[in-house]
Design an enzyme around this catalytic site. Structure first.
Site, PDB file in Angstrom:
ATOM      1  N   TYR A  54       0.835  -1.199   0.000  1.00  0.00           N
ATOM      2  CA  TYR A  54       0.000   0.000   0.000  1.00  0.00           C
ATOM      3  C   TYR A  54       0.873   1.253   0.000  1.00  0.00           C
ATOM      4  O   TYR A  54       1.623   1.509   0.945  1.00  0.00           O
ATOM      5  CB  TYR A  54      -0.936   0.023   1.210  1.00  0.00           C
ATOM      6  N   ASN A 142      -5.973 -13.892  -0.131  1.00  0.00           N
ATOM      7  CA  ASN A 142      -6.322 -14.255  -1.513  1.00  0.00           C
ATOM      8  C   ASN A 142      -6.040 -15.726  -1.814  1.00  0.00           C
ATOM      9  O   ASN A 142      -5.694 -16.080  -2.946  1.00  0.00           O
ATOM     10  CB  ASN A 142      -5.588 -13.349  -2.514  1.00  0.00           C
ATOM     11  N   GLN A 164      -7.358 -13.751   4.374  1.00  0.00           N
ATOM     12  CA  GLN A 164      -7.996 -12.475   4.048  1.00  0.00           C
ATOM     13  C   GLN A 164      -8.380 -12.482   2.570  1.00  0.00           C
ATOM     14  O   GLN A 164      -7.528 -12.647   1.704  1.00  0.00           O
ATOM     15  CB  GLN A 164      -7.030 -11.324   4.340  1.00  0.00           C
ATOM     16  N   LEU A 195     -17.439  -3.152   1.612  1.00  0.00           N
ATOM     17  CA  LEU A 195     -18.428  -2.193   1.121  1.00  0.00           C
ATOM     18  C   LEU A 195     -18.505  -2.200  -0.399  1.00  0.00           C
ATOM     19  O   LEU A 195     -18.996  -1.264  -1.018  1.00  0.00           O
ATOM     20  CB  LEU A 195     -18.096  -0.780   1.630  1.00  0.00           C
ATOM     21  N   ALA A 196     -18.006  -3.281  -1.005  1.00  0.00           N
ATOM     22  CA  ALA A 196     -18.086  -3.493  -2.458  1.00  0.00           C
ATOM     23  C   ALA A 196     -17.366  -2.400  -3.238  1.00  0.00           C
ATOM     24  O   ALA A 196     -17.802  -2.009  -4.317  1.00  0.00           O
ATOM     25  CB  ALA A 196     -19.543  -3.605  -2.908  1.00  0.00           C
TER      26      ALA A 196
END
Length: 283
Positions: A54, A142, A164, A195-196
């Site tokens: 990130y 993943n 996750q 939250l898509a």
């Protein structure tokens, strides 16, 4: 009553944490992001999830600043690139993350996604980091059901503490096989993008009239509805990103929202659960 989920050794954690994807990218937002994370801690959102990826370490630096003088109040998660999953590279990647985070240990360290390095080698590296006291637990991200089966069959793989994955109302593929398999092993799922905000199956959920109507009836926001839906499972944690204090407080309030059977059935009609194996939705 606020919802919590159980990790290994009976550890109870709040069912909603704080994500940091996209944090650390803009210098003018840094103090706002720091303040949001600190407000989250005040609201009981003690799990903070970040990654070396990130903002190329920038998000970890934001978290490090936010936790200055508060490290003991947070349960800190970071993730490493698959090409850093080797015996030596994992140790060096962890050291870099710890330095950016201004801490000497991680509560959970995750392989961000699967690469070409053998799982056994990664497990050995995680065990070494545990022995050194640099990490308390390790896990993956993943990983689909086949990946998890392979991991569990590897020596030491049963010590994996979490997986996750992307999971939200419009992306329910994990419910067919991955979630049941993890549940059987009592392995918690950490849901990113709850939250898509992303994913191949995303819909513009925030503006769906049916969801707005249900949220209005409950006296909550659509975001709170989506979070309450994700954490309806006793073993799924949602880790939404919130870079403002108001959003953090809104997320925290969703810990006390419970959807009844009729509401869940309506949501099933709008977004049917999977009837067959689906490819894992990833970002």
């Amino acid at each position: 009553m606020s919802k919590s989920i159980q990790f290994a050794e009976g550890l109870l954690l709040p069912a909603i944490g704080q994500g940091t994807w996209y944090m650390g990218e803009k210098a003018d937002l840094r103090q706002q992001e720091v303040a949001a994370l600190q407000a989250g801690l005040e609201c009981g959102l003690t799990v903070i999830d970040t990654a070396e990826m990130y903002a190329d370490g920038g998000a970890e630096r934001v978290v490090g600043e936010a936790l200055r003088g508060r490290r003991d109040r947070a349960w800190l998660v970071s993730k490493f690139y698959p090409w850093n999953a080797g015996t030596v590279d994992a140790l060096e990647a962890c050291e870099r993350s710890l330095k950016r985070l201004q801490t000497d240990y991680l509560d959970l360290y995750l392989l961000h996604w699967r690469g070409n390095i053998p799982l056994e080698e990664t497990i050995r590296a995680m065990e070494k980091l545990q022995q050194q006291g640099k990490i308390r637990r390790w896990g993956v991200s993943n990983f689909d059901s086949e990946d998890m089966q392979e991991l569990w069959q590897a020596s030491g793989g049963a010590d994996c503490a979490a997986n996750q994955v992307l999971y939200h109302l419009a992306s329910r593929g994990i419910e067919f096989d991955l979630l049941p398999a993890c549940r059987q092993r009592r392995l918690p799922i950490m849901a990113y993008c709850p939250l898509a905000q992303a994913g191949r199956l995303r819909h513009d959920l925030m503006t769906r009239p049916e969801l707005s109507e249900m949220a209005n009836q409950l006296g909550i926001s659509v975001a709170q509805l989506l979070l309450a839906w994700v954490i309806r499972h006793p073993d799924v944690m949602a880790i939404p990103k919130a870079s403002s204090i108001s959003h953090v407080r809104e997320n925290a309030a969703a810990l006390t929202v419970t959807l009844d059977e009729a509401q869940l059935k309506l949501l099933d009609r709008l977004f049917p659960p999977p009837q067959s194996k689906q490819p894992l939705d990833v970002v």
